[in-house]
Design a protein around this motif. Sequence first.
Motif, PDB file in Angstrom:
ATOM      1  N   PRO A 169       0.929  -1.066   0.054  1.00  0.00           N
ATOM      2  CA  PRO A 169       0.062   0.153   0.008  1.00  0.00           C
ATOM      3  C   PRO A 169       0.572   1.442   0.023  1.00  0.00           C
ATOM      4  O   PRO A 169       1.902   1.198   0.452  1.00  0.00           O
ATOM      5  N   MET A 170       0.239   2.261  -0.511  1.00  0.00           N
ATOM      6  CA  MET A 170       1.169   3.651  -0.433  1.00  0.00           C
ATOM      7  C   MET A 170       1.485   4.088   1.103  1.00  0.00           C
ATOM      8  O   MET A 170       0.483   4.111   1.937  1.00  0.00           O
ATOM      9  N   THR A 171       2.571   4.742   1.237  1.00  0.00           N
ATOM     10  CA  THR A 171       3.083   5.388   2.300  1.00  0.00           C
ATOM     11  C   THR A 171       2.114   6.569   2.544  1.00  0.00           C
ATOM     12  O   THR A 171       1.611   7.117   1.489  1.00  0.00           O
ATOM     13  N   ALA A 172       1.883   7.208   3.776  1.00  0.00           N
ATOM     14  CA  ALA A 172       1.473   8.597   3.997  1.00  0.00           C
ATOM     15  C   ALA A 172       2.355   9.529   3.157  1.00  0.00           C
ATOM     16  O   ALA A 172       1.424  10.588   2.692  1.00  0.00           O
ATOM     17  N   ASP A 173       3.590   9.305   3.066  1.00  0.00           N
ATOM     18  CA  ASP A 173       4.209  10.534   2.388  1.00  0.00           C
ATOM     19  C   ASP A 173       3.978  10.334   0.973  1.00  0.00           C
ATOM     20  O   ASP A 173       4.002  11.434   0.410  1.00  0.00           O
ATOM     21  N   GLN A 174       3.845   9.178   0.347  1.00  0.00           N
ATOM     22  CA  GLN A 174       3.616   9.029  -1.054  1.00  0.00           C
ATOM     23  C   GLN A 174       2.253   9.523  -1.187  1.00  0.00           C
ATOM     24  O   GLN A 174       1.816  10.523  -2.268  1.00  0.00           O
ATOM     25  N   VAL A 175       1.178   9.288  -0.567  1.00  0.00           N
ATOM     26  CA  VAL A 175      -0.361   9.873  -0.766  1.00  0.00           C
ATOM     27  C   VAL A 175      -0.146  11.566  -0.700  1.00  0.00           C
ATOM     28  O   VAL A 175      -0.618  12.397  -1.215  1.00  0.00           O
ATOM     29  N   GLU A 176       0.542  12.275   0.462  1.00  0.00           N
ATOM     30  CA  GLU A 176       0.909  13.600   0.513  1.00  0.00           C
ATOM     31  C   GLU A 176       1.454  14.232  -0.581  1.00  0.00           C
ATOM     32  O   GLU A 176       1.328  15.061  -1.208  1.00  0.00           O
ATOM     33  N   GLU A 177       2.274  13.253  -1.241  1.00  0.00           N
ATOM     34  CA  GLU A 177       3.263  14.068  -2.426  1.00  0.00           C
ATOM     35  C   GLU A 177       2.266  14.065  -3.621  1.00  0.00           C
ATOM     36  O   GLU A 177       2.133  14.955  -4.752  1.00  0.00           O
ATOM     37  N   ALA A 178       1.408  12.963  -3.768  1.00  0.00           N
ATOM     38  CA  ALA A 178       0.322  12.794  -4.591  1.00  0.00           C
ATOM     39  C   ALA A 178      -0.636  13.991  -4.624  1.00  0.00           C
ATOM     40  O   ALA A 178      -0.929  14.608  -5.664  1.00  0.00           O
ATOM     41  N   ALA A 179      -1.023  14.305  -3.570  1.00  0.00           N
ATOM     42  CA  ALA A 179      -2.027  15.498  -3.314  1.00  0.00           C
ATOM     43  C   ALA A 179      -1.427  16.824  -3.674  1.00  0.00           C
ATOM     44  O   ALA A 179      -2.111  17.501  -4.050  1.00  0.00           O
ATOM     45  N   ALA A 180      -0.163  16.885  -3.487  1.00  0.00           N
ATOM     46  CA  ALA A 180       0.707  18.178  -3.720  1.00  0.00           C
ATOM     47  C   ALA A 180       0.736  18.252  -5.004  1.00  0.00           C
ATOM     48  O   ALA A 180       0.814  19.635  -5.526  1.00  0.00           O
ATOM     49  N   ALA A 181       0.518  17.321  -6.020  1.00  0.00           N
ATOM     50  CA  ALA A 181       0.723  17.471  -7.399  1.00  0.00           C
ATOM     51  C   ALA A 181      -0.873  17.966  -7.981  1.00  0.00           C
ATOM     52  O   ALA A 181      -0.798  18.058  -8.992  1.00  0.00           O
ATOM     53  N   ALA A 182      -1.780  17.706  -7.120  1.00  0.00           N
ATOM     54  CA  ALA A 182      -2.917  17.689  -7.461  1.00  0.00           C
ATOM     55  C   ALA A 182      -3.527  19.337  -8.223  1.00  0.00           C
ATOM     56  O   ALA A 182      -4.049  19.438  -9.139  1.00  0.00           O
ATOM     57  N   PRO A 183      -3.122  20.453  -7.434  1.00  0.00           N
ATOM     58  CA  PRO A 183      -3.162  21.734  -8.132  1.00  0.00           C
ATOM     59  C   PRO A 183      -2.651  21.762  -9.286  1.00  0.00           C
ATOM     60  O   PRO A 183      -3.270  22.580 -10.211  1.00  0.00           O
ATOM     61  N   GLY A 184      -1.307  21.326  -9.615  1.00  0.00           N
ATOM     62  CA  GLY A 184      -0.710  21.478 -11.189  1.00  0.00           C
ATOM     63  C   GLY A 184      -1.511  20.767 -12.039  1.00  0.00           C
ATOM     64  O   GLY A 184      -1.823  21.263 -13.243  1.00  0.00           O
ATOM     65  N   LEU A 185      -2.154  19.603 -11.633  1.00  0.00           N
ATOM     66  CA  LEU A 185      -2.909  18.858 -12.629  1.00  0.00           C
ATOM     67  C   LEU A 185      -4.121  19.436 -12.851  1.00  0.00           C
ATOM     68  O   LEU A 185      -4.712  19.322 -14.018  1.00  0.00           O
ATOM     69  N   ALA A 186      -4.900  20.065 -11.598  1.00  0.00           N
ATOM     70  CA  ALA A 186      -6.167  20.662 -12.117  1.00  0.00           C
ATOM     71  C   ALA A 186      -5.984  21.915 -13.030  1.00  0.00           C
ATOM     72  O   ALA A 186      -7.117  21.827 -13.838  1.00  0.00           O
TER      73      ALA A 186
END
Length: 393
Positions: A107-124
Amino acid sequence: MADLQRIVDELAARLERPLLLEDRLQRVVAYSEQNGVMDDIRRDSILRRHTTPEVRQWLRDAGAHDSPGPLRTPGAPHLGLLPRVCVPVRHEAGLLGFLWFIDAPPPMTADQVEEAAAAAPGLALALYHESLATGLASHRELEAVTGLLRGERDAARQLIEAGAFPQGQPVTALVARPPSGEPDEAVRLALEQGLLAVRRRLSGHHPLHLVRYDHAVLLVSGAPLAPDELHAALSVRVVVGVGRPRPSLAEAAGSYAEARHAAEVAARVPGLGHTARWDRLGVYRMLTGLPDHELHPGLELLLAEDQHLPLLETLETYLDLAGSAVATSRALRLHRTSLYYRLQRVEELARTDLKDGGERLALHLSLKLARLSGRYRPRGVHQVIAQVGQDPV
């Protein structure tokens, strides 16, 4: 769409996990290389560019549409769905899409999930400006390219107006297909991934692609891609057919029809190699439109029984070499007496005369047509040679 794909690829590389980006209706927009665990839903989403209604409802019920941030969604074995991490992609509080990761194993680690969330604004932002404001959503491109290959001229206008292909530029079609048998889902997925990689590399040439049931199509502006490059980009063995360039996108269907026929010929005639260009097919170009039941009557008799295959192979080699007994004996490593015996048997069984030029032409064309239809499948010269001991000398 280039910025979206770049962000997706870079994020997947940093996290060392494959991912998929969908719009708010859960239609596939972009995805990274799928080099990890994959379930049936991910595979189908990539191939069909959208998710099934049952899976959409399951993920909606799990809270994907309402969550303000990342969440984990449970698996659904009855749907073929593994657990996922969902990162909603929002712009000014409006839901634009979803970033999906398969959450097993590990499963994804908390740090990986946080990094994915940080990329969301740029993707948006990229999704808002490119996919929603100025570009074609992937499902619309799929529909437009499908219509284009059917000869629908309005489809070309849609693609050009959306900036997917340049106005007034020539187009060339390439078709890739497995050399034999019906491709399975894994092969179609490999074709999809390979063509997407080619599209990223050739983005300046505005390539378009479509994966169909038994083949894949790539449309390029002009001819910037050598067929060998396409072979190198695909992880599965294929034959490639290349159509002639057409002056405008609206005429792409003509190049596609030629490329598809060329790929079919390459699959059925191994001697042509793994790439066939329509304008270099020679006699096979003329035969592709003929009905396969219009064969020389005598050849029909020889095709009816498997035991006559060595005779057919010998006859084809003889006719390919312009009726030269010396060249045919050398090519097949066949004693001249054995060669004459076989040709005599052909004349007797096919009720023909090989001294008649018209008969030789009819037999030769019928052999090539039988190859294309699959009714005649020669085994190769080495197996013809193995028959030498069975002939009277």
